[in-house]
Design a protein around this motif. Structure first.
Motif, short mmCIF file in Angstrom:
data_model
loop_
_atom_site.label_atom_id
_atom_site.label_comp_id
_atom_site.label_asym_id
_atom_site.label_seq_id
_atom_site.Cartn_x
_atom_site.Cartn_y
_atom_site.Cartn_z
N THR A 61 56.64 117.93 -77.81
CA THR A 61 56.15 119.22 -78.31
C THR A 61 54.64 119.34 -78.17
N ALA A 66 52.63 122.02 -75.89
CA ALA A 66 51.73 122.97 -76.54
C ALA A 66 50.30 122.86 -76.00
N THR A 89 50.22 124.40 -72.60
CA THR A 89 50.26 125.87 -72.71
C THR A 89 48.89 126.44 -73.02
N GLN A 107 57.67 120.71 -85.38
CA GLN A 107 57.45 121.31 -84.06
C GLN A 107 56.80 122.69 -84.17
N ARG A 143 53.04 123.77 -82.75
CA ARG A 143 52.84 124.94 -81.88
C ARG A 143 51.87 125.94 -82.51
N ALA A 168 50.29 127.77 -79.41
CA ALA A 168 51.33 127.96 -78.41
C ALA A 168 52.36 129.00 -78.86
N ASP A 169 52.50 129.19 -80.18
CA ASP A 169 53.46 130.19 -80.67
C ASP A 169 53.02 131.60 -80.35
#
Length: 523
Positions: A62, A66, A69, A348, A352, A357-358
């Motif tokens: 994860t 992230a 990203t 996780q 993020r 990343a979310d």
């Protein structure tokens, strides 16, 4: 020369001691995100088995995903390869100056992306996520021409500053060459014993340091040893200077994510997510261990004289001889996978969120409305805005200055207007993120113009409040429209004058036709 070599060697020892307290944090951040990029800290010997061992200790990716990203988002927002992300400007520029500056910026951008910049910048941003900084060396390709970018492993780079604003301007890079490579690179500047070593053991290693620092009384355009930035290569084993030269600009770009107090070094966003990543990795490790028990099962057996538990092999199509069915039965492990799954999902999601990343990844669900898209873009700008500001100051500005200097001295640009000789050229950023930060102003202009047009249906004089030419030009610049597409003020004035003359000629022609028609009617 010997004094210079001893001075640089002594300074290197000091820089190594100053950096050492931070190395363990960086090493942990790399171990839980990109193990291959963190090799070399704490005098660690880099081997494929070492890297593979670190990878095998990671049970969840994860944090890696992230970090990748966010690094990709920064690159696409700052230095996209498919659109020009910077321009050149001077105060009160004439149309001729604007043309030259725009053409020069376009040539510079194309040369940057025709080199290995994109690959080096991507890997550098991965280091930025984990360690909070990276070192990008910029020079000329001596063989093919153009730019060449080298991402130096940060385990081998030591930094310091001579400035009150703590901007890094002193960089020491340690590296090794085989004795044979050293002779081919530095020749007669090496000590005699190194030359003999190259004959006896050509593959043996020699330690060097490349010291880059400001040179007192240095001036641009001078010979190499009198340029503003000194460049000295030292044989550490023999305390001998093997090459001394210089640069017109600082050749190493070192951006930082978040500066550590009372230090020139930095930490990255991975350090914020590190506690959650460690906990998640441990839960995943225990989950996999219990999954082995859940899949293969755990058994309890009684040694009753007929059943010998030590000789039993559990498996399909096997017959086990026992005195009773109660002599052997499955044993429940007591593990609760629901707790593990729930906790993993929470960790996780937290990772993020910390790494943004979310917000940076595409959202699942129905298509968003224009208002929802606008609000999401505003949120991303708020989250990444401070980061882009620092990256522009410590990354893009020195990068463009260095590349512009190299290209200008190489005669890549067209002849500049004489009026630019004594003017300071500014860098203006037209990257997607820079344009996004101006999007609110563009939206405000658009809404204002629409409101004025609606009001003009009642009172035509309302439109006098708007300078449509300035509004159009500002909107074009904010949206990153190339200067070649927008007509100059002189061209616009010429077109409008021609249009006015044509309209005047048409009116005169129509008046003559009407007069002839009246004369014909009278006759």
């Amino acid at each position: 020369m010997e004094n210079l070599a001893n001075k640089i060697s002594s300074r290197l020892t000091t820089l190594q001691s100053l950096r050492k307290p931070h190395e363990q944090v960086w090493k942990e951040c790399f171990d839980f995100s990109f193990p291959i990029r963190g090799a070399g800290f704490n005098s660690e010997v880099v081997t494929s088995s070492t890297i593979q061992r670190k990878k095998s200790q990671l049970f969840d990716s994860t944090l890696t995903d992230a970090a990748r990203t966010q690094a990709s988002a920064i690159i696409s927002g700052l230095t996209p390869a498919n659109s020009r992300w910077f321009g050149l400007d001077v105060d009160h520029a004439s149309d001729e100056e604007k043309r030259w500056l725009d053409q020069s910026a376009d040539v510079l951008w194309r040369n940057i992306h025709n080199s290995n910049f994109d690959s080096a910048a991507y890997e550098g941003n991965l280091d930025l996520m984990s360690a909070g900084w990276f070192a990008l060396y910029i020079d000329t390709d001596r063989e093919k021409g153009g730019f060449v970018f080298q991402l130096w492993p940060i385990a081998s780079v030591y930094c310091d500053t001579s400035r009150a604003d703590e901007k890094i301007d002193i960089v020491y890079r340690c590296y090794e060459l085989t004795a044979e490579q050293a002779v081919n690179e530095y020749g007669d500047a090496l000590a005699e014993k190194v030359k003999k070593q190259a004959e006896r053991e050509p593959s043996s290693k020699i330690r060097f340091v490349h010291a880059i620092y400001p040179r007192k009384d240095g001036k641009q355009g001078e010979v190499a040893k009198k340029l503003p930035i000194a460049s000295v290569h030292v044989d550490l084993d023999n305390k001998r200077v093997v090459r001394e030269s210089g640069y017109n600009e600082m050749p190493v770009v070192i951006p930082r994510w978040m500066q550590i107090p009372q230090s020139v070094y930095a930490i990255g966003p991975v350090s914020d997510a590190l506690p959650d990543a460690k906990t998640l990795n441990e839960i995943k490790r225990m989950e996999l261990a219990n999954a082995d028990l859940a899949i293969s099962g755990m058994w309890i057996a009684q040694d009753d004289g007929i059943l010998n538990p030590q000789a039993i092999t559990v498996g399909p199509r096997k017959v086990i001889i026992a005195n009773s069915v109660d002599s052997m039965r499955p044993l429940h492990s007591g593990a609760d996978f629901n707790i593990s799954f729930t906790k993993c999902e929470q960790l996780q999601a937290a990772i993020r969120k910390i790494m943004l990343a979310d917000q940076l990844q595409p959202q699942n669900g129905p298509a968003m409305t224009a208002t929802e898209v606008n609000m999401r873009q505003q949120l991303i700008r708020q989250l990444l805005g401070p980061i882009y500001g620092r990256m522009q100051a410590e990354y893009l500005q020195p990068l463009i200055e260095r590349c512009f200097g190299i290209a200008f001295r190489a005669g890549v640009f067209a002849d500049a207007p004489e009026s630019l000789v004594k003017k300071y050229i500014n860098v203006k950023y037209v990257s997607p993120m820079a344009r996004a930060q101006k999007f609110d102003e563009v939206t405000a202009i658009s809404n204002f113009v629409q409101m004025a047009i609606q009001s003009a249906q009642v009172n035509q004089g309302v439109l006098d409040n708007i300078d449509f030419d300035k509004a159009t030009r500002f909107t074009g610049e904010a949206l990153g429209v190339p200067a070649q597409v927008v007509r100059t003020e002189q061209e616009i004035e010429t077109i409008r004058q021609q249009r006015a003359e044509q309209e005047q000629a048409m009116q005169l022609q129509m008046a003559q036709q009407q007069m002839m028609a009246q004369q014909g009617a009278e006759q």
